[in-house]
Design an enzyme around this catalytic site. Structure first.
Site, PDB file in Angstrom:
ATOM      1  CB  SER A  21      -0.966  -0.039   1.192  1.00  0.00           C
ATOM      2  OG  SER A  21      -2.041   0.843   1.017  1.00  0.00           O
ATOM      3  CG  MET A  22       2.406   5.257   2.499  1.00  0.00           C
ATOM      4  SD  MET A  22       2.535   5.956   4.165  1.00  0.00           S
ATOM      5  CE  MET A  22       3.719   4.827   4.912  1.00  0.00           C
TER       6      MET A  22
END
Length: 255
Positions: free
Chosen positions: A95-96
């Site tokens: 994700s991030m």
């Protein structure tokens, strides 16, 4: 390399492996930390040294202020990670963390002419695709927590623990600010292969948005869709680690 002897606190290694021929740097999701990858050394090939990244504001860096801009994270992390690129290495980001690892890979090549052998992307849409989702990092507390509940990455018991959430909220808000203020700039594709992973039930990142990572490399691209939602790599851990281990083994055999 150990957690106590590092000249900086960005890189953690729970199980140092001087005989490893490959270093795997792991970048956590929003709100996550190095602990997410603590057990990986037990499940991945012994030729791989697992080096999770610890961002400011969590773990042993709990007293530090979380950063809210991706550019600043990338520049700071690049300087910290350079001494540990004396061996072949690969990046994994969820994700991030995937976005951070991608921009770090671009910066290392641009600034130092250093290339990762492979970029592993998990649950993150390709950076050139604008997100249609409105930003949430500045939402009122109740609404922000509800968004965290929807993503299913924070245990219900934690979400309902007001004292714990008061500790986590600044970290989560900062991390979401990192992603939501990110501005993609066009550049040459990476020279390393990219492997992307996604969850079949992920309502945040679709298969098409993962497939678009193909444009970010001039080497090979592979996509694996696994059972689960945005955090499929935890709910389908055995399947994921089996595929991931096979990929890492293939890389180490060609070093």
């Amino acid at each position: 390399m150990t957690t106590t002897s590092l000249p900086n606190s960005w890189i953690t290694c729970y199980k140092p492996n001087s005989k490893a021929c490959l270093r795997l740097f792991c970048f956590p999701h929003a709100g996550g930390g190095a602990l997410s990858f603590r057990s990986w050394s037990n499940d991945l090939p012994p030729t791989v040294e697992v080096c999770p990244i610890e961002l400011p504001g969590r773990g042993i860096r709990f007293m530090e202020t979380p950063l809210t801009q991706l550019d600043l994270l990338v520049r700071s992390l690049a300087e910290a990670i350079l001494p540990y690129l004396d061996k072949p290495f690969v990046f994994f980001g969820h994700s991030m963390g995937a976005l951070l690892s991608f921009e770090l890979a671009r910066w290392l090549f641009k600034a130092y002419n250093i290339t990762t052998l492979h970029l592993f992307i998990s649950a993150c849409h390709a950076p050139q695709i604008p997100t249609a989702k409105p930003p949430i990092h500045s939402l009122p507390e109740v609404e922000f927590i509800e968004e965290m509940r929807r993503l299913n990455g924070t245990p219900k018991a934690v979400l309902e623990d007001r004292e714990m959430m008061q500790i986590l909220l600044p970290i989560l808000r900062a991390d979401f600010a990192v992603v939501e203020t990110y501005a993609y700039t066009t550049d040459l594709p990476l020279k390393c292969p990219i492997t992307a992973f996604g969850g079949l039930s992920d309502r945040v990142v679709s298969c098409d948005r993962l497939e678009a990572w193909r444009e970010q490399t001039c080497a090979s691209f592979t996509l694996h869709m696994l059972p689960g939602d945005h955090f499929f790599w935890q709910s389908s851990e055995q399947i994921f680690l089996r595929i991931f281990s096979r990929k890492l083994y293939q890389i180490t055999t060609h070093i």
